[in-house]
Motif scaffolding. Structure first.
Motif, PDB file in Angstrom:
ATOM      1  N   THR A  27       0.859  -1.175   0.000  1.00  0.00           N
ATOM      2  CA  THR A  27       0.000   0.000   0.000  1.00  0.00           C
ATOM      3  C   THR A  27       0.901   1.233   0.000  1.00  0.00           C
ATOM      4  O   THR A  27       2.093   1.150   0.339  1.00  0.00           O
ATOM      5  N   MET A  28       0.328   2.366  -0.364  1.00  0.00           N
ATOM      6  CA  MET A  28       1.102   3.608  -0.301  1.00  0.00           C
ATOM      7  C   MET A  28       1.557   3.876   1.131  1.00  0.00           C
ATOM      8  O   MET A  28       2.682   4.328   1.356  1.00  0.00           O
ATOM      9  N   THR A  29       0.697   3.584   2.099  1.00  0.00           N
ATOM     10  CA  THR A  29       1.037   3.809   3.509  1.00  0.00           C
ATOM     11  C   THR A  29       2.198   2.927   3.937  1.00  0.00           C
ATOM     12  O   THR A  29       3.141   3.408   4.569  1.00  0.00           O
ATOM     13  N   ALA A  32       5.300   4.223   2.256  1.00  0.00           N
ATOM     14  CA  ALA A  32       5.700   5.491   2.873  1.00  0.00           C
ATOM     15  C   ALA A  32       6.424   5.237   4.187  1.00  0.00           C
ATOM     16  O   ALA A  32       7.459   5.848   4.468  1.00  0.00           O
ATOM     17  N   ARG A  33       5.895   4.335   5.001  1.00  0.00           N
ATOM     18  CA  ARG A  33       6.568   3.988   6.263  1.00  0.00           C
ATOM     19  C   ARG A  33       7.949   3.404   6.000  1.00  0.00           C
ATOM     20  O   ARG A  33       8.907   3.737   6.676  1.00  0.00           O
ATOM     21  N   SER A  38       5.595  10.400   4.085  1.00  0.00           N
ATOM     22  CA  SER A  38       4.156  10.332   4.350  1.00  0.00           C
ATOM     23  C   SER A  38       3.401   9.689   3.185  1.00  0.00           C
ATOM     24  O   SER A  38       3.867   9.695   2.040  1.00  0.00           O
ATOM     25  N   HIS A  39       2.215   9.190   3.524  1.00  0.00           N
ATOM     26  CA  HIS A  39       1.307   8.659   2.515  1.00  0.00           C
ATOM     27  C   HIS A  39       1.005   9.757   1.499  1.00  0.00           C
ATOM     28  O   HIS A  39       0.961   9.522   0.288  1.00  0.00           O
ATOM     29  N   SER A  40       0.827  10.965   1.991  1.00  0.00           N
ATOM     30  CA  SER A  40       0.510  12.107   1.136  1.00  0.00           C
ATOM     31  C   SER A  40       1.604  12.334   0.098  1.00  0.00           C
ATOM     32  O   SER A  40       1.312  12.575  -1.076  1.00  0.00           O
ATOM     33  N   ILE A  42       3.748  10.148  -1.128  1.00  0.00           N
ATOM     34  CA  ILE A  42       3.716   9.064  -2.117  1.00  0.00           C
ATOM     35  C   ILE A  42       2.549   9.270  -3.074  1.00  0.00           C
ATOM     36  O   ILE A  42       2.694   9.133  -4.293  1.00  0.00           O
ATOM     37  N   SER A  43       1.397   9.645  -2.545  1.00  0.00           N
ATOM     38  CA  SER A  43       0.227   9.911  -3.369  1.00  0.00           C
ATOM     39  C   SER A  43       0.510  11.042  -4.357  1.00  0.00           C
ATOM     40  O   SER A  43       0.149  10.956  -5.534  1.00  0.00           O
TER      41      SER A  43
END
Length: 160
Positions: A27-29, A32-33, A38-40, A42-43
């Motif tokens: 997942t993006m999350t 990102a971790r 951040s997820h943001s 990557i998005s």
């Protein structure tokens, strides 16, 4: 006059990153971790609203299990660099990159074929040398054995 909001178009890097995340079930999350952002962020990179931070490319590639020196790693790094170019130039550079990678693939295939031909050459030289030795010795049995070996070598499939 009203401002017109223009949606960002995903960059080739964003598309690649999205595909890699999907193919690896990340997942993006989670990604990102893994890369400390951040997820943001990557998005935004996937959507083309932001670019991948240059100092982070190797750690991003590592988190995606891309090994240095592989075609996938090179494409990842090249597209990350292209993402920093003006949008108007990106398509041209991606097209150039696609052509470059096609040439690299052809070179790899040609190098493999050359290696195979060199191996064939070594094997055939050995057979010819053995046959010459058998002829010189005058041994009919040895000549027959070497000739059969040569025929088997020539007749065996090359795996193409």
């Amino acid at each position: 006059m009203r401002a017109i909001k223009v949606a960002a178009m995903a960059s080739a890097f964003g598309e690649l990153l999205k595909g890699l995340l999907l193919s690896q079930g990340l997942t993006m999350t989670a990604f990102a971790r893994a890369v400390g952002t951040s997820h943001s962020m990557i998005s935004q990179v996937i959507s083309g609203r932001n670019t991948p931070p240059p100092g982070k490319w190797p750690s991003w590639a590592a988190a995606l299990d891309l090994k240095p020196g592989t075609p996938a790693y090179r494409r990842f790094m090249r597209l990350a660099a292209i993402a920093h170019m003006p949008k108007t130039a990106q398509d041209d550079f991606v097209a150039w990159l696609d052509q470059q990678e096609h040439v690299e693939q052809q070179q790899e295939r040609m190098a493999a074929e050359l290696d195979r031909l060199r191996e064939d050459n070594r094997a055939l030289r050995g057979i010819v040398s053995s046959l010459a030795h058998a002829v010189h010795s005058g041994s009919q049995a040895e000549m027959s054995r070497v000739a059969e070996e040569g025929i088997r070598y020539i007749a065996e499939p090359t795996g193409d």
